[in-house]
Design a protein around this motif. Structure first.
Motif, PDB file in Angstrom:
ATOM      1  N   ALA A   1       0.890  -1.136  -0.032  1.00  0.00           N
ATOM      2  CA  ALA A   1      -0.075  -0.119   0.073  1.00  0.00           C
ATOM      3  C   ALA A   1       1.115   1.215  -0.017  1.00  0.00           C
ATOM      4  N   THR A   2       0.293   2.422  -0.697  1.00  0.00           N
ATOM      5  CA  THR A   2       0.753   3.638  -0.364  1.00  0.00           C
ATOM      6  C   THR A   2      -0.054   4.055   0.726  1.00  0.00           C
ATOM      7  N   GLY A   3      -0.244   5.611   0.869  1.00  0.00           N
ATOM      8  CA  GLY A   3      -0.958   6.207   1.781  1.00  0.00           C
ATOM      9  C   GLY A   3       0.135   6.355   3.120  1.00  0.00           C
ATOM     10  N   ARG A   4      -0.526   7.089   4.166  1.00  0.00           N
ATOM     11  CA  ARG A   4       0.163   7.639   4.968  1.00  0.00           C
ATOM     12  C   ARG A   4       0.759   6.626   6.104  1.00  0.00           C
ATOM     13  N   THR A   5      -0.186   5.913   6.436  1.00  0.00           N
ATOM     14  CA  THR A   5       0.143   4.841   7.483  1.00  0.00           C
ATOM     15  C   THR A   5       1.341   3.923   7.314  1.00  0.00           C
ATOM     16  N   PRO A   6       1.986   3.421   6.188  1.00  0.00           N
ATOM     17  CA  PRO A   6       2.859   2.647   6.166  1.00  0.00           C
ATOM     18  C   PRO A   6       4.288   3.152   6.009  1.00  0.00           C
TER      19      PRO A   6
ATOM     20  N   GLN B   1       2.108  -3.320  -7.624  1.00  0.00           N
ATOM     21  CA  GLN B   1       1.457  -2.024  -7.157  1.00  0.00           C
ATOM     22  C   GLN B   1      -0.037  -2.542  -6.558  1.00  0.00           C
ATOM     23  N   LEU B   2      -0.522  -1.841  -5.654  1.00  0.00           N
ATOM     24  CA  LEU B   2      -1.699  -1.910  -5.218  1.00  0.00           C
ATOM     25  C   LEU B   2      -2.814  -1.386  -5.822  1.00  0.00           C
ATOM     26  N   ASP B   3      -2.446  -0.188  -6.376  1.00  0.00           N
ATOM     27  CA  ASP B   3      -3.666   0.612  -6.731  1.00  0.00           C
ATOM     28  C   ASP B   3      -3.306   2.002  -7.623  1.00  0.00           C
ATOM     29  N   GLU B   4      -3.861   2.526  -8.386  1.00  0.00           N
ATOM     30  CA  GLU B   4      -3.519   3.531  -9.208  1.00  0.00           C
ATOM     31  C   GLU B   4      -4.643   4.484  -9.788  1.00  0.00           C
TER      32      GLU B   4
ATOM     33  N   LEU C   1      -1.402  -3.883   3.908  1.00  0.00           N
ATOM     34  CA  LEU C   1      -2.363  -2.804   3.464  1.00  0.00           C
ATOM     35  C   LEU C   1      -2.636  -1.962   4.475  1.00  0.00           C
ATOM     36  N   GLY C   2      -3.045  -0.786   4.301  1.00  0.00           N
ATOM     37  CA  GLY C   2      -3.915   0.031   5.040  1.00  0.00           C
ATOM     38  C   GLY C   2      -5.170   0.102   5.061  1.00  0.00           C
ATOM     39  N   LEU C   3      -5.902   0.661   6.097  1.00  0.00           N
ATOM     40  CA  LEU C   3      -7.202   0.792   6.144  1.00  0.00           C
ATOM     41  C   LEU C   3      -8.031   2.043   5.600  1.00  0.00           C
ATOM     42  N   GLY C   4      -8.677   2.040   4.795  1.00  0.00           N
ATOM     43  CA  GLY C   4      -9.745   3.062   4.280  1.00  0.00           C
ATOM     44  C   GLY C   4     -10.403   3.508   5.441  1.00  0.00           C
ATOM     45  N   PRO C   5     -10.672   4.955   5.482  1.00  0.00           N
ATOM     46  CA  PRO C   5     -11.671   5.315   6.413  1.00  0.00           C
ATOM     47  C   PRO C   5     -13.155   5.093   6.357  1.00  0.00           C
TER      48      PRO C   5
ATOM     49  N   GLY D   1     -13.354   1.685   5.296  1.00  0.00           N
ATOM     50  CA  GLY D   1     -13.410   0.384   5.437  1.00  0.00           C
ATOM     51  C   GLY D   1     -12.822  -0.363   3.988  1.00  0.00           C
ATOM     52  N   HIS D   2     -12.294   0.650   3.037  1.00  0.00           N
ATOM     53  CA  HIS D   2     -11.741  -0.069   1.777  1.00  0.00           C
ATOM     54  C   HIS D   2     -10.338  -0.813   1.930  1.00  0.00           C
ATOM     55  N   LEU D   3      -9.983  -1.635   1.158  1.00  0.00           N
ATOM     56  CA  LEU D   3      -8.618  -2.178   1.226  1.00  0.00           C
ATOM     57  C   LEU D   3      -8.016  -1.763  -0.375  1.00  0.00           C
ATOM     58  N   GLY D   4      -6.854  -1.262  -0.488  1.00  0.00           N
ATOM     59  CA  GLY D   4      -6.736  -0.854  -1.649  1.00  0.00           C
ATOM     60  C   GLY D   4      -7.679   0.144  -2.123  1.00  0.00           C
ATOM     61  N   PHE D   5      -8.427   0.126  -3.344  1.00  0.00           N
ATOM     62  CA  PHE D   5      -9.513   0.875  -3.846  1.00  0.00           C
ATOM     63  C   PHE D   5     -10.684  -0.073  -3.947  1.00  0.00           C
TER      64      PHE D   5
ATOM     65  N   ALA E   1      -5.994  14.756   1.048  1.00  0.00           N
ATOM     66  CA  ALA E   1      -5.047  15.261   2.007  1.00  0.00           C
ATOM     67  C   ALA E   1      -3.630  15.189   1.279  1.00  0.00           C
ATOM     68  N   TYR E   2      -3.469  14.078   0.708  1.00  0.00           N
ATOM     69  CA  TYR E   2      -2.065  13.709   0.121  1.00  0.00           C
ATOM     70  C   TYR E   2      -1.548  14.869  -0.561  1.00  0.00           C
ATOM     71  N   ARG E   3      -2.070  15.439  -1.560  1.00  0.00           N
ATOM     72  CA  ARG E   3      -1.786  16.477  -2.475  1.00  0.00           C
ATOM     73  C   ARG E   3      -2.737  17.527  -2.458  1.00  0.00           C
TER      74      ARG E   3
ATOM     75  N   GLY F   1      -8.270   8.984  13.137  1.00  0.00           N
ATOM     76  CA  GLY F   1      -8.987   9.137  12.162  1.00  0.00           C
ATOM     77  C   GLY F   1      -9.755   7.625  11.622  1.00  0.00           C
ATOM     78  N   LYS F   2      -9.096   6.518  12.402  1.00  0.00           N
ATOM     79  CA  LYS F   2      -9.440   5.218  11.893  1.00  0.00           C
ATOM     80  C   LYS F   2     -10.460   4.649  12.869  1.00  0.00           C
ATOM     81  N   ALA F   3     -10.510   5.457  14.213  1.00  0.00           N
ATOM     82  CA  ALA F   3     -11.139   4.894  15.183  1.00  0.00           C
ATOM     83  C   ALA F   3     -12.754   4.439  15.068  1.00  0.00           C
TER      84      ALA F   3
HETATM   85  C1  F6R Z   1      -3.158   3.204  -0.624  1.00  0.00           C
HETATM   86  C2  F6R Z   1      -4.536   2.375  -0.634  1.00  0.00           C
HETATM   87  C3  F6R Z   1      -5.376   2.706   0.533  1.00  0.00           C
HETATM   88  C4  F6R Z   1      -4.960   3.130   1.968  1.00  0.00           C
HETATM   89  C5  F6R Z   1      -6.004   3.750   2.888  1.00  0.00           C
HETATM   90  C6  F6R Z   1      -5.318   4.430   4.103  1.00  0.00           C
HETATM   91  O1  F6R Z   1      -2.395   2.412  -1.762  1.00  0.00           O
HETATM   92  O2  F6R Z   1      -4.764   1.552  -1.061  1.00  0.00           O
HETATM   93  O3  F6R Z   1      -6.189   1.771   0.827  1.00  0.00           O
HETATM   94  O4  F6R Z   1      -4.007   2.405   2.581  1.00  0.00           O
HETATM   95  O5  F6R Z   1      -6.852   4.382   2.257  1.00  0.00           O
HETATM   96  O6  F6R Z   1      -4.789   5.455   3.837  1.00  0.00           O
HETATM   97  P1  F6R Z   1      -3.705   6.003   4.815  1.00  0.00           P
HETATM   98  O7  F6R Z   1      -2.683   5.301   5.297  1.00  0.00           O
HETATM   99  O8  F6R Z   1      -3.191   7.497   4.230  1.00  0.00           O
HETATM  100  O9  F6R Z   1      -4.770   6.371   6.167  1.00  0.00           O
END
Ligand code: F6R
Length: 240
Positions: free
Chosen positions: A38-43, A66-69, A132-136, A138-142, A168-170, A201-203
């Protein structure tokens, strides 16, 4: 019995060190492991530690996916998730970028690009590890809600929640409206999953994802049925 092992850490260094350790343990002794990251801030902190602490070149043989684009974003665009994957994981760990299986969000035929990705996963016998990270939401990847476990690698319209969190990334650039994602099917078939979750934010989503009903409305909840998931979560996410 659930295959889910949970470690709750302090925020910051403790979280990053624990995340790096579980990834290092998963790839130790498997120098050619197939790994989606995963990308994102968490890892990011965990990846930086991994690059710092792993013996030189010990990760260079990893087969990275790559996980997603985002769709329509060039690799040199600051929003590109390929670029982010490269800067945060591929280059610091000494992996040859030519060996990475990228998701081509610029392909004329996006469905064919997704098939090529799935073929590469199949050719290597499936993924050994999904980080993987966890979307707010509940998504995994997209794999946005609702996604069922058979959801394949595909183009997905991004949800409002994902657009808001990814803005928030850009902040200076608009978030593209759709993306390619590795399917929930290939992610759930990974032999091990490492899920990293941090921040208040993930609580609201972490407990439903790990302990709530298993449902397409919370795609990460399908991890509850996976035989080997290591979850690292910081106190801000777990106890808020
Ligand atoms: C990133 C991805 C997303 C993030 C998720 C958490 O490649 O696929 O699922 O892992 O949105 O993002 P952050 O870590 O920025 O909170």
């Amino acid at each position: 019995m659930s295959g889910l092992r949970l470690t709750v850490t302090d925020r910051g260094e403790d979280f990053d060190a624990t995340g790096a350790a579980v990834i290092a343990e998963a790839i130790a002794g498997a120098p050619g492991a197939a790994i989606v990251v995963a990308t994102g801030r968490t890892p990011m902190g965990a990846y930086a530690r991994l690059a710092r602490d792993l013996p030189a070149r010990s990760a260079s043989g990893l087969r990275v996916f790559q996980l997603d684009e985002y769709v329509g974003v060039t690799p040199d665009d600051p929003r590109s998730l390929a670029g982010w994957t490269r800067r945060s994981f591929v280059d610091p760990l000494g992996v040859d970028p030519d060996t990475v299986v990228w998701l081509d969000g610029l392909a004329e035929d996006l469905a064919a690009a997704c098939r090529a990705y799935d073929d590469a996963v199949a050719a290597i016998g499936g993924l050994d590890l999904a980080v993987l990270g966890l979307g707010p939401n509940g998504h995994l990847g997209f794999n946005e809600p609702p996604s069922d476990p058979s959801s394949g690698t595909r183009e997905v319209p991004l949800s409002d929640a994902s657009i808001a969190s990814n803005a928030a990334y850009r902040p200076e650039l608009p978030v593209p409206r759709s993306a390619l994602t590795a399917g929930l099917d290939v992610l759930l078939a990974a032999r091990r999953v490492v899920l990293l979750v941090s921040g208040a934010g993930k609580a609201a989503i972490v407990h439903p994802a790990l302990e709530g009903p298993v449902t397409p409305e919370v795609p990460a909840s399908f991890l509850q049925r996976h035989p080997d998931v290591v979850v690292v979560v910081d106190r801000d996410a777990w106890e808020s």
